[in-house]
Design a protein around this motif. Structure first.
Motif, short mmCIF file in Angstrom:
data_model
loop_
_atom_site.label_atom_id
_atom_site.label_comp_id
_atom_site.label_asym_id
_atom_site.label_seq_id
_atom_site.Cartn_x
_atom_site.Cartn_y
_atom_site.Cartn_z
N ASP A 397 0.89 -1.16 0.00
CA ASP A 397 0.00 0.00 0.00
C ASP A 397 0.92 1.21 0.00
O ASP A 397 1.49 1.58 1.02
N THR A 402 2.24 13.33 -6.47
CA THR A 402 2.87 13.92 -7.65
C THR A 402 4.13 14.68 -7.21
O THR A 402 5.18 14.61 -7.87
N ASP A 487 -1.88 15.90 3.68
CA ASP A 487 -2.59 14.72 4.18
C ASP A 487 -2.57 14.65 5.70
O ASP A 487 -1.63 15.14 6.33
N ARG A 502 -7.00 13.69 2.76
CA ARG A 502 -6.59 15.09 2.57
C ARG A 502 -7.14 15.95 3.70
O ARG A 502 -8.27 15.75 4.15
C1 WTA Z 1 -3.44 10.16 -1.75
C2 WTA Z 1 -0.52 9.68 -6.50
C3 WTA Z 1 -3.66 6.84 1.14
C4 WTA Z 1 -2.92 11.15 -0.73
C5 WTA Z 1 0.76 8.87 -6.35
C6 WTA Z 1 -1.90 11.93 -1.53
C7 WTA Z 1 -2.93 7.94 -0.73
C8 WTA Z 1 -2.55 12.00 -2.89
C9 WTA Z 1 -2.12 6.83 -1.08
C10 WTA Z 1 -1.56 12.19 -3.99
C11 WTA Z 1 -2.15 5.68 -0.23
C12 WTA Z 1 -1.85 8.40 -2.56
N1 WTA Z 1 -2.94 5.74 0.88
N2 WTA Z 1 -3.68 7.93 0.37
N3 WTA Z 1 -1.46 4.59 -0.49
N4 WTA Z 1 -1.47 7.15 -2.22
N5 WTA Z 1 -2.74 8.88 -1.68
O1 WTA Z 1 -0.57 13.43 -6.57
O2 WTA Z 1 -3.98 11.96 -0.30
O3 WTA Z 1 -2.19 11.85 -7.70
O4 WTA Z 1 -1.65 13.21 -1.00
O5 WTA Z 1 -0.20 11.02 -6.47
O6 WTA Z 1 -3.22 10.75 -3.02
O7 WTA Z 1 -2.15 12.00 -5.25
P1 WTA Z 1 -1.30 12.14 -6.58
#
Ligand code: WTA
Length: 633
Positions: A397, A402, A487, A502
């Protein structure tokens, strides 16, 4: 390459301690032993979060594509680099070897040069999930052009905003794309986007759906004939470690998306090292990440991370439901996939279809399962573990963003167990901190707070394109000397992290990050709308869905078609992914005395959690809360 020998929790802790006590030695050793450099660095790390300024491997020179492709040619030239599985299961899949990838990237790079693209120029890539997408990304990197991939589900307006924000000179697109039973006419979206863009000199168009499209003379060029004429030799441009590699947009708290800038060397080292160790890639494995290359997951863990490791990376053009809900599993069986990486929303959607879509397929090739993009609920985790991994595949997990460029918190298979809904422990070199609302770090275990990172890691975004001030304000101002992730998280009694979601105004819908402000801006463009507020509410498949509270200029303005018109506006401004699931027209929105909309209350109403709304007496207009509640859902 890149070996990592952690066999138990004790070894994890030993390695982790080393990585945070001596980060420069730790990362320099990995960088030196595993990559091809044209010149070594003079300084491993230089940083100051108050500016903020971060640079890794200063003084070094390299080209990332030589590390992704050229250095594998001698031993692994005939190995499949990219395995393309088309939308239609009856069409043949395509295996592109490292040798062939080398040729195709070089030809593409020469085409870019022939159209005047030079080092440092920005190139927008707006393509479906076809091999040209990965190849064009690498072709840009080959000549030092900065790629800015825009997910092909974004609308013309969202595309033009992104093209203009970083002054792209070129767009690479296709006539269209296949997604399940649908065909999408990408070129016509590009055409309408370009009506608002002055800087685009050329558009390269790949042929995919063979539709009739308009080509603008002198601006638009079919890709294939240009590639045919181009030489398949193209020397890799020498890049400095901190030269930008790409820009990738992410939603923020204002309508303008943030162009996160990732640079070359640090990103390369971290993407490669996390890929190898979190997915435990072995030479004969076939690795598949179901993301789109239009998102960071695709950049780091379809293209760069796997290719840097000489892996076979599968690219799938279609969707999980086409021609039926067994498609993912049929692909796993067909290509004997070893590592499978997807999003919780996909897992939930597939679980809902029942086991009849799973059991016909042989999933015994699977070794490791991954999830990313949002918190995974325990039910989905168990379904994935029981029915896909058959209780023998560790689940990673992976929490990251980004902005972070690579995975930050994740189980490491075979070192320690994953735990449902927990991203578990920080990866090497990552120093998380939980903060309270007064800006103090919360130490110890069994605590909850806002998640920050205290120390730089190699693949962190260096700035927001054209707006360093916004970068500083968004990520480095909430907490002194710390990167703030946006987060919330809790740390359990064993120090394992669970991401709770978030804490800002970004809502994650089906794994896509959506800022509330751009959606509200789109709604407010409707002539009948006075004001709007968007909040998220729990949704069984999407994780969160969007609820819009909208006030009209005049109650007579309410028409039968207004909801559809509002969603059409959102589709046009952002893309169909941002459409609202629920729209409620209200006479007013709850506001503080200073005029700020109290989203906390709206969030509770949308989630049907109204037993404790907190103190509403300080509101300017407490009476609207009752009315809104009565009319909700
Ligand atoms: C959420 C995606 C919980 C989180 C790689 C983060 C997650 C945002 C997880 C970033 C996870 C991503 N468990 N929440 N394993 N992975 N998030 O920029 O809120 O599209 O800040 O990057 O996704 O999303 P992004």
């Amino acid at each position: 390459m890149i070996n990592f020998e952690i066999k138990n929790l004790k070894e994890y802790h030993e390695n982790y301690s080393e990585s945070v006590e001596n980060p420069e030695v730790f990362w320099a050793t990995i960088a030196k032993e595993n990559f091809t450099w044209k010149r070594p660095w003079t300084q491993v790390l230089d940083w100051d979060f108050s500016i903020p300024n971060v640079s890794w491997f200063k003084g070094a020179q390299l080209n990332i594509t030589e590390n992704c492709i050229d250095r594998h040619l001698i031993i692994n030239g005939n190995k499949t680099a990219i395995l393309f599985e088309p939308n239609n299961p009856n069409d043949p899949s395509e295996a592109i070897s490292y040798k062939e990838l080398h040729k195709r990237v070089n030809q593409f790079a020469n085409v870019l040069k022939s159209k005047g693209i030079q080092k440092g120029d920005r190139v927008c890539i707006y393509l479906p999930m076809i091999p040209e997408l990965a190849i064009s990304v690498l072709a840009c990197a080959r000549i030092g052009a900065i790629h800015s991939v825009v997910f092909a589900g974004f609308s013309a307006s969202a595309l033009s905003t992104r093209i203009n924000d970083c002054d792209c000179k070129m767009v690479i697109t296709s006539d269209g794309g296949f997604r399940g039973a649908k065909t999408i006419n990408l070129k016509s979206i590009v055409d309408s986007a370009l009506m608002d863009c002055n800087g685009i000199e050329s558009v390269l168009v790949a042929k995919r759906i063979h539709s009739d499209i308009t080509m603008v003379r002198g601006r638009d060029f079919w890709l294939e004939p240009l590639l045919e004429k181009a030489s398949d030799e193209c020397e890799a441009t020498v890049m400095d470690a901190e030269d930008p590699l790409f820009i990738l947009y992410t939603s923020g708290s204002t309508g303008q998306p943030k162009g996160m800038v990732h640079t070359t060397a640090g990103y390369m080292v971290y993407a490669a090292y996390t890929f190898k160790n979190i997915f435990q890639y072995q030479p004969k494995d076939v690795y598949w990440c179901t993301a789109d290359i239009g998102w960071i997951t695709g950049h780091s863990y379809i293209v760069y991370g796997p290719l840097l490791n000489g892996a076979t990376t599968l690219m799938f053009e279609g969707v999980p439901s086409y021609p039926d809900y067994g498609r993912f599993w049929s692909i796993v069986e067909k290509h004997k996939v070893s590592q499978f990486y997807t999003a919780p929303t996909a897992i939930r959607a597939l679980a809902k279809e029942g086991l009849d879509a799973v059991t016909p397929y042989d999933l015994s090739s699977l070794k490791i399962l991954g999830t990313v993009g949002e918190p995974i609920n325990e039910e989905a985790w168990h379904w994935y573990n029981d029915h896909i991994g058959k209780n023998k595949c560790p689940i990673v997990d992976t929490w990251w963003q980004t902005e972070t460029g690579g995975i930050m918190i994740s189980p490491i298979p075979n070192s320690f167990e994953g735990k449902p809904a927990f991203a578990t422990l920080p990866f090497m070199g990552i120093q998380p901190a939980l903060m309270d609302e007064n800006g103090n770090e919360i130490k110890g275990n069994s605590v909850e707070g806002r998640l920050c990172i205290k120390f730089p890691w190699p693949s962190m975004a260096r700035t927001i394109w054209g707006n360093h001030q916004r970068y500083k304000e968004t990520y480095f101002s909430a907490y002194d000397q710390k990167y703030f992730t946006g987060d919330g998280a809790l740390r359990d009694e064993n120090g394992h992290y669970r991401i709770t979601g978030r804490v800002d105004d970004v809502i994650i819908v089906s794994g896509h990050n959506l800022g509330t402000a751009p959606i509200e801006d789109a709604i407010n463009e409707h002539p009948n709308v006075a004001e709007s507020a968007i909040v998220g509410y729990p949704h069984a498949i999407k994780g969160s869905a969007l609820y819009g509270f909208v006030t009209l200029k005049n109650s007579h303005d309410l028409t039968d078609t207004l909801k559809t018109e509002i969603n059409e506006l959102i589709s046009k401004q952002i893309g169909p992914i941002a459409k609202l699931d629920k729209i409620q027209f209200t006479s007013g929105l709850p506001k503080t005395r200073s005029g700020k909309i109290m989203r906390r209350i709206l969030r509770k109403i949308a989630s049907q959690d109204t037993s404790n709304l907190g103190d509403i007496s300080t509101l300017l207009n407490p009476e609207v809360v009752d009315t809104i509640m009565k009319n909700s859902f």
